[in-house]
Scaffold this motif. Sequence first.
Motif, PDB file in Angstrom:
ATOM      1  N   UNK A 178      68.039 -50.790 -76.790  1.00  0.00           N
ATOM      2  CA  UNK A 178      67.687 -50.991 -78.191  1.00  0.00           C
ATOM      3  C   UNK A 178      66.255 -51.507 -78.270  1.00  0.00           C
ATOM      4  N   UNK A 179      65.768 -51.670 -79.498  1.00  0.00           N
ATOM      5  CA  UNK A 179      64.449 -52.227 -79.728  1.00  0.00           C
ATOM      6  C   UNK A 179      64.601 -53.636 -80.312  1.00  0.00           C
ATOM      7  N   UNK A 180      63.528 -54.372 -80.306  1.00  0.00           N
ATOM      8  CA  UNK A 180      63.549 -55.724 -80.861  1.00  0.00           C
ATOM      9  C   UNK A 180      63.696 -55.668 -82.382  1.00  0.00           C
ATOM     10  N   UNK A 181      64.134 -56.786 -82.953  1.00  0.00           N
ATOM     11  CA  UNK A 181      64.263 -56.867 -84.411  1.00  0.00           C
ATOM     12  C   UNK A 181      62.919 -56.680 -85.093  1.00  0.00           C
ATOM     13  N   UNK A 182      61.861 -57.142 -84.458  1.00  0.00           N
ATOM     14  CA  UNK A 182      60.526 -56.997 -85.039  1.00  0.00           C
ATOM     15  C   UNK A 182      60.167 -55.529 -85.216  1.00  0.00           C
ATOM     16  N   UNK A 183      60.440 -54.735 -84.183  1.00  0.00           N
ATOM     17  CA  UNK A 183      60.143 -53.307 -84.255  1.00  0.00           C
ATOM     18  C   UNK A 183      61.012 -52.622 -85.300  1.00  0.00           C
ATOM     19  N   UNK A 184      62.321 -52.959 -85.336  1.00  0.00           N
ATOM     20  CA  UNK A 184      63.255 -52.270 -86.220  1.00  0.00           C
ATOM     21  C   UNK A 184      63.038 -52.624 -87.684  1.00  0.00           C
ATOM     22  N   UNK A 185      62.352 -53.735 -87.959  1.00  0.00           N
ATOM     23  CA  UNK A 185      62.105 -54.116 -89.345  1.00  0.00           C
ATOM     24  C   UNK A 185      60.669 -53.812 -89.785  1.00  0.00           C
ATOM     25  N   UNK A 186      59.923 -53.185 -88.911  1.00  0.00           N
ATOM     26  CA  UNK A 186      58.555 -52.794 -89.248  1.00  0.00           C
ATOM     27  C   UNK A 186      58.557 -51.282 -89.478  1.00  0.00           C
ATOM     28  N   UNK A 188      56.243 -49.060 -90.005  1.00  0.00           N
ATOM     29  CA  UNK A 188      55.265 -48.278 -89.242  1.00  0.00           C
ATOM     30  C   UNK A 188      55.711 -48.105 -87.795  1.00  0.00           C
ATOM     31  N   UNK A 189      56.148 -49.199 -87.181  1.00  0.00           N
ATOM     32  CA  UNK A 189      56.609 -49.117 -85.787  1.00  0.00           C
ATOM     33  C   UNK A 189      57.886 -48.290 -85.684  1.00  0.00           C
ATOM     34  N   UNK A 190      58.727 -48.401 -86.676  1.00  0.00           N
ATOM     35  CA  UNK A 190      59.982 -47.660 -86.634  1.00  0.00           C
ATOM     36  C   UNK A 190      59.742 -46.155 -86.714  1.00  0.00           C
ATOM     37  N   UNK A 191      58.735 -45.761 -87.515  1.00  0.00           N
ATOM     38  CA  UNK A 191      58.439 -44.323 -87.637  1.00  0.00           C
ATOM     39  C   UNK A 191      57.980 -43.722 -86.314  1.00  0.00           C
ATOM     40  N   UNK A 192      57.368 -44.526 -85.450  1.00  0.00           N
ATOM     41  CA  UNK A 192      56.928 -43.985 -84.152  1.00  0.00           C
ATOM     42  C   UNK A 192      58.119 -43.684 -83.241  1.00  0.00           C
TER      43      UNK A 192
END
Length: 349
Positions: A272-280, A282-286
């Motif tokens: 999985x990814x970190x919560x920071x990535x999943x709630x951002x 822009x990062x999520x679109x990558x």
Amino acid sequence: MTDHAPKLDALCVLTRAHYRSAMTLIDYLREERDDSIRMDAAEACVLAARSLQRLAEAAAASGPECGPATPAADPAALAMSNDEIERLQSELRAAQQDGERWRAQFEERQQALERMSDAHERESGELNERLRSLSNDLRQMECERDEANEERHKLQLKLGSYDALIRDRRAERADPIDYDAPPAPTIAGVIEIARAECERVAIHNAAPKEIEALDADEKASDWARELWKGLCALNAYAKEAKFFSGGFWEWCEHSNSEHNVWPATAKKLAMSESDTVMHDGKLQRTRRFNVDSQIDPRGYIHMKAHLKIAEGGGQHIPRLYFYDDTGGRTKLIHIGFIGPHRLVPTSQS
């Protein structure tokens, strides 16, 4: 005759009083359930009524003081009236005593009934409390039983997967894939061979990103070997997934595969990814990659699980993102991205 008039008059008053008392007792006892007491009291009332009637007749015969005027009675009749009066007085006293006795019996039975009712209420309360306690114990035992059954089921599935793997391994004399070395010295070559030989891994045409730049790096050959091991591990897992309870991480931890499995460590694998990535956003679109339309009719999904082909935080080291559909319609591992880390940045990148 006049000497007897006051006596008869007083006796009349006494008799009426006893009669009223007897009737009051009868009315009281009629509301109760004890049929024997009610019948005896009724007989006493009848007896008192008859006595009153006889006394009234005797008083009427004795003079105007106790009743209407009648012809004078002779001495013999008067003597008989006195005897009758004595007898009636005796009967009334007996009736009064019987009434008191019946009242005492009734009160005694009433008190006994109240004591029995109190005892019953106490016992009922104790039984209800015990029943609630037993019900709570039963619910607790049922919960523990369900948890034990669930754990047993998981262990049975895991045992079944191991047994199936052992049978399959014994049946297979040789594996056509060489897991020890990549079939080509480049990352691009590994991808092409994997598409041909790893039948349980689907690499989307849009998955490879900037592969030429990766192959131009001096560490390209090491990355190619690691990429081949990762693809082979995913392919082996997809073959064994139907016999195994758990995901790719658990398979890497517990598989008895003779081939190299991927290290189940935070430095080499992330499911999985970190919560920071999943709630951002822009990062999520990558992390949104193309996939077979059988997985999603839109043709893309967000992938979280990935292999870290090389350790470290460099922006040029390779990453491989995948989606596990071994339990779904395709029964495959779908690769959505193979490329440099900088294309899938984190908040710290």
